[in-house]
Design a protein around this motif. Sequence first.
Motif, PDB file in Angstrom:
ATOM      1  N   TYR A 460     -41.499 -38.555 -47.925  1.00  0.00           N
ATOM      2  CA  TYR A 460     -42.085 -39.760 -49.037  1.00  0.00           C
ATOM      3  C   TYR A 460     -41.153 -40.733 -48.437  1.00  0.00           C
ATOM      4  O   TYR A 460     -42.244 -41.644 -47.380  1.00  0.00           O
ATOM      5  N   HIS A 461     -40.527 -41.024 -47.345  1.00  0.00           N
ATOM      6  CA  HIS A 461     -39.691 -41.896 -46.586  1.00  0.00           C
ATOM      7  C   HIS A 461     -39.786 -41.484 -45.617  1.00  0.00           C
ATOM      8  O   HIS A 461     -40.674 -43.994 -44.663  1.00  0.00           O
ATOM      9  N   PHE A 462     -40.104 -41.275 -45.155  1.00  0.00           N
ATOM     10  CA  PHE A 462     -40.580 -40.981 -43.392  1.00  0.00           C
ATOM     11  C   PHE A 462     -41.375 -40.564 -43.161  1.00  0.00           C
ATOM     12  O   PHE A 462     -41.710 -39.586 -44.103  1.00  0.00           O
ATOM     13  N   ASP A 463     -41.858 -41.007 -41.828  1.00  0.00           N
ATOM     14  CA  ASP A 463     -42.541 -39.476 -40.563  1.00  0.00           C
ATOM     15  C   ASP A 463     -41.604 -38.857 -39.917  1.00  0.00           C
ATOM     16  O   ASP A 463     -41.255 -40.152 -39.950  1.00  0.00           O
ATOM     17  N   TRP A 464     -42.099 -37.583 -39.544  1.00  0.00           N
ATOM     18  CA  TRP A 464     -41.092 -37.848 -38.113  1.00  0.00           C
ATOM     19  C   TRP A 464     -41.901 -36.837 -37.422  1.00  0.00           C
ATOM     20  O   TRP A 464     -42.752 -36.224 -37.445  1.00  0.00           O
ATOM     21  N   LYS A 465     -41.257 -37.470 -36.135  1.00  0.00           N
ATOM     22  CA  LYS A 465     -41.712 -36.339 -35.165  1.00  0.00           C
ATOM     23  C   LYS A 465     -40.157 -35.749 -34.389  1.00  0.00           C
ATOM     24  O   LYS A 465     -38.950 -36.523 -34.512  1.00  0.00           O
ATOM     25  N   MET A 466     -40.451 -35.188 -33.004  1.00  0.00           N
ATOM     26  CA  MET A 466     -39.755 -34.651 -32.366  1.00  0.00           C
ATOM     27  C   MET A 466     -39.652 -36.107 -31.122  1.00  0.00           C
ATOM     28  O   MET A 466     -40.134 -36.372 -30.642  1.00  0.00           O
ATOM     29  N   PRO A 467     -37.837 -35.896 -30.640  1.00  0.00           N
ATOM     30  CA  PRO A 467     -37.466 -36.760 -29.961  1.00  0.00           C
ATOM     31  C   PRO A 467     -38.223 -35.698 -28.641  1.00  0.00           C
ATOM     32  O   PRO A 467     -38.815 -34.513 -28.059  1.00  0.00           O
ATOM     33  N   GLU A 468     -38.822 -36.847 -27.705  1.00  0.00           N
ATOM     34  CA  GLU A 468     -39.778 -36.622 -26.492  1.00  0.00           C
ATOM     35  C   GLU A 468     -38.711 -35.309 -25.624  1.00  0.00           C
ATOM     36  O   GLU A 468     -37.913 -35.510 -24.829  1.00  0.00           O
ATOM     37  N   GLY A 469     -39.653 -35.107 -25.391  1.00  0.00           N
ATOM     38  CA  GLY A 469     -39.126 -33.278 -24.022  1.00  0.00           C
ATOM     39  C   GLY A 469     -38.452 -32.359 -25.257  1.00  0.00           C
ATOM     40  O   GLY A 469     -37.864 -30.778 -24.527  1.00  0.00           O
ATOM     41  N   SER A 471     -38.523 -29.625 -28.610  1.00  0.00           N
ATOM     42  CA  SER A 471     -38.669 -28.128 -29.234  1.00  0.00           C
ATOM     43  C   SER A 471     -37.811 -28.109 -30.826  1.00  0.00           C
ATOM     44  O   SER A 471     -36.321 -28.173 -30.454  1.00  0.00           O
ATOM     45  N   VAL A 472     -38.212 -27.490 -31.352  1.00  0.00           N
ATOM     46  CA  VAL A 472     -37.172 -26.898 -32.443  1.00  0.00           C
ATOM     47  C   VAL A 472     -36.886 -26.084 -32.474  1.00  0.00           C
ATOM     48  O   VAL A 472     -37.603 -24.971 -31.636  1.00  0.00           O
ATOM     49  N   ASP A 473     -35.567 -25.914 -32.345  1.00  0.00           N
ATOM     50  CA  ASP A 473     -34.871 -24.720 -31.733  1.00  0.00           C
ATOM     51  C   ASP A 473     -34.747 -23.542 -33.407  1.00  0.00           C
ATOM     52  O   ASP A 473     -33.292 -24.292 -34.324  1.00  0.00           O
ATOM     53  N   MET A 474     -34.744 -22.707 -33.058  1.00  0.00           N
ATOM     54  CA  MET A 474     -34.999 -22.503 -34.400  1.00  0.00           C
ATOM     55  C   MET A 474     -33.701 -20.648 -34.598  1.00  0.00           C
ATOM     56  O   MET A 474     -34.261 -19.992 -35.104  1.00  0.00           O
ATOM     57  N   ALA A 475     -32.854 -21.077 -33.168  1.00  0.00           N
ATOM     58  CA  ALA A 475     -31.689 -20.119 -32.944  1.00  0.00           C
ATOM     59  C   ALA A 475     -30.640 -19.979 -34.788  1.00  0.00           C
ATOM     60  O   ALA A 475     -30.502 -20.998 -35.087  1.00  0.00           O
ATOM     61  N   GLU A 476     -30.370 -18.690 -35.043  1.00  0.00           N
ATOM     62  CA  GLU A 476     -29.573 -18.512 -36.509  1.00  0.00           C
ATOM     63  C   GLU A 476     -28.562 -18.890 -35.865  1.00  0.00           C
ATOM     64  O   GLU A 476     -27.637 -18.187 -34.867  1.00  0.00           O
ATOM     65  N   ALA A 481     -23.099 -18.715 -44.897  1.00  0.00           N
ATOM     66  CA  ALA A 481     -24.909 -18.845 -45.660  1.00  0.00           C
ATOM     67  C   ALA A 481     -25.220 -18.613 -43.432  1.00  0.00           C
ATOM     68  O   ALA A 481     -24.969 -20.161 -43.148  1.00  0.00           O
ATOM     69  N   VAL A 482     -26.359 -18.209 -43.938  1.00  0.00           N
ATOM     70  CA  VAL A 482     -26.620 -18.465 -41.932  1.00  0.00           C
ATOM     71  C   VAL A 482     -27.107 -19.700 -42.224  1.00  0.00           C
ATOM     72  O   VAL A 482     -28.877 -19.307 -42.126  1.00  0.00           O
ATOM     73  N   GLY A 483     -27.233 -20.355 -41.538  1.00  0.00           N
ATOM     74  CA  GLY A 483     -27.786 -21.886 -40.887  1.00  0.00           C
ATOM     75  C   GLY A 483     -28.102 -21.441 -39.099  1.00  0.00           C
ATOM     76  O   GLY A 483     -28.541 -20.686 -38.962  1.00  0.00           O
ATOM     77  N   ARG A 484     -29.613 -23.098 -39.440  1.00  0.00           N
ATOM     78  CA  ARG A 484     -29.537 -22.733 -37.669  1.00  0.00           C
ATOM     79  C   ARG A 484     -28.113 -22.898 -36.810  1.00  0.00           C
ATOM     80  O   ARG A 484     -27.403 -23.853 -37.377  1.00  0.00           O
ATOM     81  N   LYS A 485     -28.388 -22.820 -35.686  1.00  0.00           N
ATOM     82  CA  LYS A 485     -27.262 -22.893 -34.605  1.00  0.00           C
ATOM     83  C   LYS A 485     -27.105 -24.234 -34.210  1.00  0.00           C
ATOM     84  O   LYS A 485     -25.768 -24.335 -33.904  1.00  0.00           O
ATOM     85  N   ASN A 486     -27.979 -24.889 -34.046  1.00  0.00           N
ATOM     86  CA  ASN A 486     -27.534 -26.343 -33.461  1.00  0.00           C
ATOM     87  C   ASN A 486     -28.591 -27.373 -33.979  1.00  0.00           C
ATOM     88  O   ASN A 486     -29.232 -26.795 -35.441  1.00  0.00           O
ATOM     89  N   GLY A 487     -27.886 -28.564 -34.029  1.00  0.00           N
ATOM     90  CA  GLY A 487     -28.146 -29.441 -34.901  1.00  0.00           C
ATOM     91  C   GLY A 487     -30.018 -29.654 -34.572  1.00  0.00           C
ATOM     92  O   GLY A 487     -30.221 -29.882 -33.825  1.00  0.00           O
ATOM     93  N   LEU A 488     -30.532 -30.332 -35.672  1.00  0.00           N
ATOM     94  CA  LEU A 488     -31.883 -30.997 -35.869  1.00  0.00           C
ATOM     95  C   LEU A 488     -32.043 -31.907 -34.839  1.00  0.00           C
ATOM     96  O   LEU A 488     -32.068 -33.255 -35.998  1.00  0.00           O
ATOM     97  N   PHE A 489     -32.650 -32.251 -34.325  1.00  0.00           N
ATOM     98  CA  PHE A 489     -32.389 -33.596 -33.733  1.00  0.00           C
ATOM     99  C   PHE A 489     -34.214 -33.964 -33.751  1.00  0.00           C
ATOM    100  O   PHE A 489     -34.752 -33.518 -33.587  1.00  0.00           O
TER     101      PHE A 489
END
Length: 501
Positions: A460-469, A471-476, A481-489
């Motif tokens: 609701y409060h924000f629109d979102w985009k990836m930093p330039e250059g 992409s979303v890293d989906m590595a586990e 609890a199996v989360g994503r390996k790297n932070g979501l920037f």
Amino acid sequence: MEIKSTFSFTAAAFLLLTPVIFLLVIKPRRQKPHQKQQLPPSPPRLPLIGHLHHLIGKLPHHALTALSQKYGPVLHLHLGQVPAVIISSREAACEVLKSQDPACADRPDSIGTNIMWYDCADLAFSPYGEHWRQMRKICVLELLSARNVRSFGFVRRHEVDRLVETLRLSAGRPVDLTAEVFAVTSATTCRAAFGKVVRGRDELIEMMREAVTMSGGFELADLFPSSKLLNVLCLNRYRLLRMRRSLDRILDEIVEEHRSMISGEFGGEDIVDVLIRMQQNRELQFPITNVNIKAIIFDMFSAGTETTSTAIDWAMAELMRNPIVMEKAQAEIRAAVKGKTSVDEGDAEALRYLKLVIKETLRLHPPIPLIPRACRAECKVDGYAIPIKAKVMINAWAMARDPKYWDRPEIFRPERFEGSSADFAGSELQYIPFGAGRRACPGMGFGLATVELTLAQLLYHFDWKMPEGMSVDMAEGDGIAVGRKNGLFVVPTPYDYSIAI
């Protein structure tokens, strides 16, 4: 709340490269004569290490899915000396979690759970029996009831509002949303369990993360339980014992502080207060000890923090990869909250499409991909005998991606749940993000309330985009609890309310 995600490379190399040592320190177990049983099919195994070589360098739920696709949905493995049965079909899961539920209702043993969860004096890892039934009843009726979940609504709202304000200060700049979300869920769980954000929270978080990583049963002492020497040589055992002493110090202080002045943060009871009150109940069949209280609040903190933040993180990652889905979810939220400057829990509960997004997230990324059980009595699954004391692992990740049950299962498509009878409670056993049967996660309501409100506020409060250059890293990553390996920037842009008013 219910295995370590990767088999240790160090342990694997040790096992494979030094078999002579194992011949010296491990006494082979002689097979006792017994009536012939039809065990499930099994892939080729090696001496001493059994089937461990099939897991090396892979995430266990991926490796076990590949084995099941080749050898069948019910597999018999030897993880070192430990027999294990892997379940990867809805039909077999139904037998384990429903028809044979009491026979497969124990938890596997591990040095991690024995040390960090006080010899399994908690609820999540406690052996099945009368003591477990009593503790589950207390947790369901006194700690995690719908009324209690609602009573913590102010805590959730306050922490999520703080997250929104933090993100506003970072508008237009990349932020590590994974870290920010984890901070919110840990603070929320702290305040619900302990009445406040306790001193030593960072230390508690670090211990929790290490403990759950070492509690999956893949330590050398777990894989070769008959070897007293390996038990002594297991360095992680001493690491766990050091953490346990630190954990005792933090939790003892929390319990004693509550015992001297029992009152919750906002006049009500927090979880420690409830447990102390129940400790004074002389009608209980099994008196609650201080050890039980510490084990259960560590349960609540670890499960309430790790699995909840993991679910939110995966949801935001999938939405970033699927902008059309994100736009649809935002449109629903902004239409429902039109004229208001924030989302409350009543608004979040009514968001139909957001609920579909959460369901689809938990299908592709179940918080616990391998649900651990242990066989406590003779039983059969799919016509095969399950050895007593065998680990029984239900591969929820495999079933949730099986094309036998799902159309184009690898695609993130929330609409697949429209009109579906599959629910979070596991009524359809190809979809069990919170487990099913007697040992289903009792904290489902608490976790979902946090997930729904946090996602609704973020969208609701924000629109979102990836930093330039980027992409979303989906590595586990690793962990129970199996989360994503790297932070979501991501880069947040505040939403202009004046457009909607």
